[in-house]
Design an enzyme around this catalytic site. Structure first.
Site, short mmCIF file in Angstrom:
data_model
loop_
_atom_site.label_atom_id
_atom_site.label_comp_id
_atom_site.label_asym_id
_atom_site.label_seq_id
_atom_site.Cartn_x
_atom_site.Cartn_y
_atom_site.Cartn_z
N GLY A 36 -0.71 15.03 -15.54
CA GLY A 36 0.40 15.67 -14.62
C GLY A 36 0.63 14.24 -13.66
N THR B 87 3.19 10.72 -4.66
CA THR B 87 2.85 11.39 -6.06
C THR B 87 4.00 12.35 -5.80
OG1 THR B 87 1.29 12.80 -4.63
CG2 THR B 87 0.43 10.88 -6.05
N TYR C 1 -10.72 8.11 -6.06
CA TYR C 1 -10.28 9.22 -5.13
C TYR C 1 -11.07 8.84 -3.64
CZ TYR C 1 -8.57 11.57 -9.18
OH TYR C 1 -7.83 11.86 -10.02
N TYR D 115 3.00 8.55 -11.89
CA TYR D 115 2.26 7.63 -11.11
C TYR D 115 1.57 6.92 -11.99
CZ TYR D 115 -1.30 7.17 -7.30
OH TYR D 115 -2.11 6.74 -6.41
N CYS E 80 0.79 -1.06 -0.01
CA CYS E 80 0.14 0.03 -0.01
C CYS E 80 0.92 1.30 0.01
CB CYS E 80 -1.09 0.12 1.26
SG CYS E 80 -2.05 1.46 1.31
N ALA E 81 2.23 1.13 0.20
CA ALA E 81 3.02 2.44 0.33
C ALA E 81 3.09 3.06 -1.11
CB ALA E 81 4.42 2.10 0.74
N GLN F 292 -3.87 10.15 -15.91
CA GLN F 292 -4.18 11.39 -15.48
C GLN F 292 -3.17 12.47 -15.75
OE1 GLN F 292 -7.06 12.28 -14.01
NE2 GLN F 292 -6.13 14.16 -13.28
P1 NAD Z 1 -0.56 8.36 2.66
O1 NAD Z 1 0.22 9.42 2.06
O2 NAD Z 1 -1.73 8.69 3.65
O3 NAD Z 1 0.25 7.17 3.38
C1 NAD Z 1 1.46 6.51 2.56
C2 NAD Z 1 1.93 5.69 3.35
O4 NAD Z 1 3.25 5.19 2.78
C3 NAD Z 1 2.56 6.18 4.67
O5 NAD Z 1 2.40 5.18 5.66
C4 NAD Z 1 3.97 6.51 4.41
O6 NAD Z 1 4.90 6.10 5.55
C5 NAD Z 1 4.09 5.26 3.25
N1 NAD Z 1 5.54 5.37 2.46
C6 NAD Z 1 5.73 6.44 1.77
N2 NAD Z 1 6.95 6.23 1.10
C7 NAD Z 1 7.31 5.08 1.78
C8 NAD Z 1 8.66 4.37 1.68
N3 NAD Z 1 9.70 4.88 0.90
N4 NAD Z 1 8.92 3.20 2.29
C9 NAD Z 1 8.04 2.83 3.35
N5 NAD Z 1 6.84 3.60 3.35
C10 NAD Z 1 6.45 4.65 2.39
O7 NAD Z 1 -1.29 7.72 1.22
P2 NAD Z 1 -2.73 7.00 1.16
O8 NAD Z 1 -3.65 8.16 0.48
O9 NAD Z 1 -3.27 6.33 2.21
O10 NAD Z 1 -2.57 6.19 -0.29
C11 NAD Z 1 -2.14 4.84 0.20
C12 NAD Z 1 -2.11 4.02 -1.30
O11 NAD Z 1 -3.23 4.27 -2.00
C13 NAD Z 1 -1.16 4.36 -2.06
O12 NAD Z 1 -0.22 3.28 -3.02
C14 NAD Z 1 -1.51 5.24 -3.12
O13 NAD Z 1 -0.92 5.45 -4.44
C15 NAD Z 1 -3.00 4.72 -3.33
N6 NAD Z 1 -4.10 5.38 -3.75
C16 NAD Z 1 -4.61 6.45 -3.04
C17 NAD Z 1 -5.42 7.24 -3.48
C18 NAD Z 1 -5.99 8.32 -2.63
O14 NAD Z 1 -7.33 8.78 -2.86
N7 NAD Z 1 -5.61 8.74 -1.40
C19 NAD Z 1 -6.25 6.98 -4.72
C20 NAD Z 1 -5.63 5.71 -5.26
C21 NAD Z 1 -4.78 5.01 -4.97
#
Ligand code: NAD
Length: 248
Positions: free
Chosen positions: A150, A93, A186, A154, A89-90, A148
């Site tokens: 920009g 962007t 989103y 990603y 899940c990490a 998307q």
């Molecule tokens: P967030 O920024 O809230 O959390 C990101 C997490 O990743 C944190 O725990 C951070 O410590 C960890 N992380 C970042 N870089 C890291 C690294 N190098 N090593 C270890 N951990 C690392 O993000 P989120 O909104 O919870 O998104 C979680 C996932 O869902 C992501 O992969 C994101 O691309 C995807 N996503 C999110 C959305 C959204 O709307 N928020 C939409 C589609 C996909």
């Protein structure tokens, strides 16, 4: 459907973020022992999240390491020991239109979002296969499906995640190990709250469900794929996007 993950050990990378923290909570509520990874720089925020879990009655361990590093992943996974469920899940962007995108922005996103999936899976897949049971769930994005503005970096990284999922699913299907993708739309989270309000409004108009998703919507999908009962689902992409992008 009652999901019972008692006796299973789960590692959730990015497990302290907006979406990851709900995935951790949901897996723990289903009975799994959960280890939440985060970036080392996020450790203070992760400790606060750990206290919020404790207030919910959930004991979730923290394991900070850089998912972009192959050796760092090997060392951390070695410390944790047996892993039955891996949720990648990490994610980050670093948005810019391609004509302004710097190599660093490209590399950072590809390393954290895509290389990480190799770096972690590579160290758990053998143990899962030997034990004849495993679940890998990779978090992609609607923007990996449709592209998307920009987000060439990603979108490429998230499309790559699903390519990885399909190939590894073929390799592990006979071993009782399923590999699937969840593609959030989103989600109400800091990542989306950082988008300027007028753009956010336009995005919302494009979501037939009329709302942003909640982290719980993603956690529910991930936990479903981790269930014993989901063992015949592999190589699939499960979009969770309120109808924003409908495909098959
Ligand atoms: P967030 O920024 O809230 O959390 C990101 C997490 O990743 C944190 O725990 C951070 O410590 C960890 N992380 C970042 N870089 C890291 C690294 N190098 N090593 C270890 N951990 C690392 O993000 P989120 O909104 O919870 O998104 C979680 C996932 O869902 C992501 O992969 C994101 O691309 C995807 N996503 C999110 C959305 C959204 O709307 N928020 C939409 C589609 C996909």
């Amino acid at each position: 459907m009652r999901i019972d993950l008692a006796g299973r050990v789960a590692l959730v990378t990015g497990g302290t973020g907006a979406i990851g923290s709900r995935i951790c909570a949901e897996l723990a509520q289903a009975g799994a022992r959960v280890v939440a990874n985060c970036a080392e720089s996020d450790l203070d925020a992760a400790r606060q999240q750990q206290r919020r879990w404790q207030a919910e009655g959930l004991e979730i361990a923290l394991e900070p390491f850089d998912v972009a590093g192959f050796e760092a992943c090997a060392a951390a996974i070695g410390r944790i020991g047996r892993i039955d469920i891996l949720v990648n899940c990490a994610g980050i962007t670093r948005d810019a239109p391609l004509r302004r995108m710097q190599p660093q922005q490209w590399q950072d996103v590809l390393r954290v979002n895509l290389d990480s999936v190799f770096n972690t899976s590579r160290h758990v897949v053998e143990g899962m296969s030997e034990r004849g049971w495993g679940r890998i769930v990779n978090i992609s994005s609607v923007n990996g499906q449709k592209g998307q503005f920009g987000q060439t970096n990603y979108s490429a990284s998230k499309a790559g995640v699903h390519g990885f999922t399909m190939a590894l699913a073929a390799e592990t299907a006979r071993k009782g190990v399923t590999v699937n993708t969840v593609s959030p739309g989103y989600i109400d989270s800091p990542m989306i709250r950082a988008v300027p309000e007028d753009i956010r409004g336009r995005i919302l108009e494009g979501i037939p469900a009329g709302r942003f998703g909640q982290p719980q919507d993603i956690a529910t999908a991930v936990t479903f794929l981790c269930a014993e009962q989901s063992g015949f689902i592999t190589g699939a992409n499960l979009p969770v996007n309120g109808g924003q992008f409908i495909s098959f």
